[in-house]
Write a protein that holds these residues in place. Sequence first.
Motif, mmCIF file in Angstrom:
data_model
loop_
_atom_site.group_PDB
_atom_site.id
_atom_site.type_symbol
_atom_site.label_atom_id
_atom_site.label_comp_id
_atom_site.label_asym_id
_atom_site.label_seq_id
_atom_site.Cartn_x
_atom_site.Cartn_y
_atom_site.Cartn_z
ATOM 1 N N LEU A 28 56.131 39.630 -83.771
ATOM 2 C CA LEU A 28 56.601 38.210 -83.587
ATOM 3 C C LEU A 28 58.093 37.809 -83.770
ATOM 4 O O LEU A 28 58.853 37.048 -83.437
ATOM 5 C CB LEU A 28 55.591 37.285 -84.690
ATOM 6 N N LEU A 29 58.741 38.654 -84.604
ATOM 7 C CA LEU A 29 60.079 38.655 -84.719
ATOM 8 C C LEU A 29 60.698 38.944 -83.415
ATOM 9 O O LEU A 29 62.111 38.419 -83.327
ATOM 10 C CB LEU A 29 60.537 39.632 -85.743
ATOM 11 N N HIS A 30 60.198 39.671 -82.518
ATOM 12 C CA HIS A 30 60.931 39.818 -81.234
ATOM 13 C C HIS A 30 60.232 38.767 -80.302
ATOM 14 O O HIS A 30 60.969 38.921 -79.001
ATOM 15 C CB HIS A 30 60.711 41.408 -80.510
ATOM 16 N N TRP A 31 59.361 37.977 -80.496
ATOM 17 C CA TRP A 31 58.780 37.019 -79.529
ATOM 18 C C TRP A 31 59.669 35.964 -79.316
ATOM 19 O O TRP A 31 60.312 35.454 -80.018
ATOM 20 C CB TRP A 31 57.406 36.743 -80.144
ATOM 21 N N GLN A 32 59.346 35.568 -77.831
ATOM 22 C CA GLN A 32 60.160 34.252 -77.516
ATOM 23 C C GLN A 32 59.559 33.025 -77.915
ATOM 24 O O GLN A 32 58.390 32.677 -77.434
ATOM 25 C CB GLN A 32 60.311 34.461 -75.948
ATOM 26 N N VAL A 33 60.061 32.268 -78.956
ATOM 27 C CA VAL A 33 59.142 31.315 -79.542
ATOM 28 C C VAL A 33 59.324 30.050 -78.393
ATOM 29 O O VAL A 33 60.253 29.770 -78.183
ATOM 30 C CB VAL A 33 60.006 30.722 -80.788
ATOM 31 N N SER A 34 58.344 29.473 -78.428
ATOM 32 C CA SER A 34 58.276 28.084 -77.782
ATOM 33 C C SER A 34 57.472 27.105 -78.593
ATOM 34 O O SER A 34 56.156 27.132 -79.110
ATOM 35 C CB SER A 34 57.533 28.216 -76.506
ATOM 36 N N PHE A 35 57.899 26.182 -79.034
ATOM 37 C CA PHE A 35 57.693 25.066 -80.072
ATOM 38 C C PHE A 35 56.315 24.160 -79.170
ATOM 39 O O PHE A 35 55.864 23.558 -79.771
ATOM 40 C CB PHE A 35 58.828 24.009 -80.512
ATOM 41 N N LEU A 36 56.485 24.249 -77.664
ATOM 42 C CA LEU A 36 55.439 23.574 -77.239
ATOM 43 C C LEU A 36 54.041 24.353 -76.933
ATOM 44 O O LEU A 36 53.196 23.847 -76.610
ATOM 45 C CB LEU A 36 56.160 23.285 -75.685
ATOM 46 N N SER A 37 54.325 25.667 -77.078
ATOM 47 C CA SER A 37 53.023 26.581 -77.060
ATOM 48 C C SER A 37 52.104 26.354 -78.524
ATOM 49 O O SER A 37 52.615 26.887 -79.436
ATOM 50 C CB SER A 37 53.329 28.022 -76.722
ATOM 51 N N PRO A 38 50.820 26.198 -78.320
ATOM 52 C CA PRO A 38 49.933 26.274 -79.603
ATOM 53 C C PRO A 38 49.947 27.765 -80.109
ATOM 54 O O PRO A 38 49.517 27.883 -81.160
ATOM 55 C CB PRO A 38 48.764 25.843 -78.816
ATOM 56 N N LEU A 39 50.103 28.657 -79.297
ATOM 57 C CA LEU A 39 50.278 30.055 -79.677
ATOM 58 C C LEU A 39 51.172 30.181 -81.007
ATOM 59 O O LEU A 39 51.073 31.141 -81.635
ATOM 60 C CB LEU A 39 50.631 31.188 -78.706
ATOM 61 N N THR A 40 52.384 29.679 -80.860
ATOM 62 C CA THR A 40 53.193 29.323 -81.956
ATOM 63 C C THR A 40 52.872 29.342 -83.247
ATOM 64 O O THR A 40 52.981 29.933 -84.227
ATOM 65 C CB THR A 40 54.526 28.823 -81.607
ATOM 66 N N TYR A 41 51.941 28.124 -83.201
ATOM 67 C CA TYR A 41 51.368 27.699 -84.334
ATOM 68 C C TYR A 41 50.137 28.575 -84.746
ATOM 69 O O TYR A 41 49.988 28.716 -86.060
ATOM 70 C CB TYR A 41 51.031 26.123 -84.464
ATOM 71 N N LEU A 144 68.171 39.987 -92.019
ATOM 72 C CA LEU A 144 67.330 40.065 -90.795
ATOM 73 C C LEU A 144 67.886 39.280 -89.747
ATOM 74 O O LEU A 144 67.773 39.500 -88.440
ATOM 75 C CB LEU A 144 66.044 39.107 -91.206
ATOM 76 N N GLN A 145 68.873 38.237 -90.105
ATOM 77 C CA GLN A 145 69.698 37.613 -89.171
ATOM 78 C C GLN A 145 70.617 38.343 -88.217
ATOM 79 O O GLN A 145 70.892 38.018 -87.070
ATOM 80 C CB GLN A 145 70.419 36.315 -89.609
ATOM 81 N N LEU A 146 70.802 39.621 -88.577
ATOM 82 C CA LEU A 146 71.541 40.484 -87.978
ATOM 83 C C LEU A 146 70.731 40.973 -86.550
ATOM 84 O O LEU A 146 71.465 41.551 -85.513
ATOM 85 C CB LEU A 146 72.040 41.613 -88.761
ATOM 86 N N TRP A 147 69.640 41.014 -86.588
ATOM 87 C CA TRP A 147 68.635 41.492 -85.410
ATOM 88 C C TRP A 147 67.655 40.590 -84.954
ATOM 89 O O TRP A 147 67.390 40.787 -83.790
ATOM 90 C CB TRP A 147 68.049 42.572 -86.121
ATOM 91 N N PHE A 148 67.323 39.629 -85.481
ATOM 92 C CA PHE A 148 66.456 38.520 -85.185
ATOM 93 C C PHE A 148 66.812 37.182 -84.993
ATOM 94 O O PHE A 148 67.510 36.577 -85.933
ATOM 95 C CB PHE A 148 65.100 38.691 -85.915
ATOM 96 N N PRO A 149 65.980 36.249 -84.309
ATOM 97 C CA PRO A 149 66.478 35.004 -83.958
ATOM 98 C C PRO A 149 66.072 34.211 -85.365
ATOM 99 O O PRO A 149 64.981 34.571 -85.971
ATOM 100 C CB PRO A 149 65.481 34.452 -82.896
#
Length: 235
Positions: A28-41, A144-149
Amino acid sequence: MSLFFRKHAGIIIALLILVAWGSLLWFLLHWQVSFLSPLTYAAVLVMMHLYTGLFITAHDAMHGVVAPGKKWLNTAIGTLTAGLFAFNYYGRLYPKHHLHHRHVATDQDPDYHGGNFFLWFLSFARQYITVLQVLLMAATFNLLQLWFPVENIILFWMLPAVLATFQLFYFGTYLPHRGEYGSDNPHKSSTQSRNHLWAFLSCYFFGYHYEHHDKPYLPWWKLYQEKDRFKGNHQ
């Protein structure tokens, strides 16, 4: 294989929770986050559940049931799982938890507070959240911000730990111990109605709290069996 599992069940289940938490967090730290996707929540909720599993494993270690007969391994697993949950220190949690069992719902119980939900939670937080923990969390966040969003770190590393803290408090402390209990309830604890799926999802069967106080030597994954035996009549 069945005999091996029965002999080492606590260790195996602890490792499964650790591997599930670590591997999903890494993904999940590498995942492309979409706040519109229910998968995020949904992912946030699954991580919350796994964080709760880390703490429940540390809790079982405090009762010596993760690796029975292997004190060093039991302590090592408890220390690791507590530490991964927002840098909790097992050596500090251990005596406080046993005070809770010895003096449940009294002034000597570090988990107990006679006030409302919010005052009780503040009292609980003061007992278990330290300045060092907050500093370590802040330092790790910046590292962690050095490597992940940033959004991934907040959503899948920080937020689930905060939510799991509320989950553990609400289902494992507040609900079971609020109110008054008579002399017929020596553990001053209530219990959830029998629903094994909800009991697992809500707090790894720790809503069956009277059963836990009655038999603290049972690991979390056997509490549902004790609930079936007891018929859940302790309200």
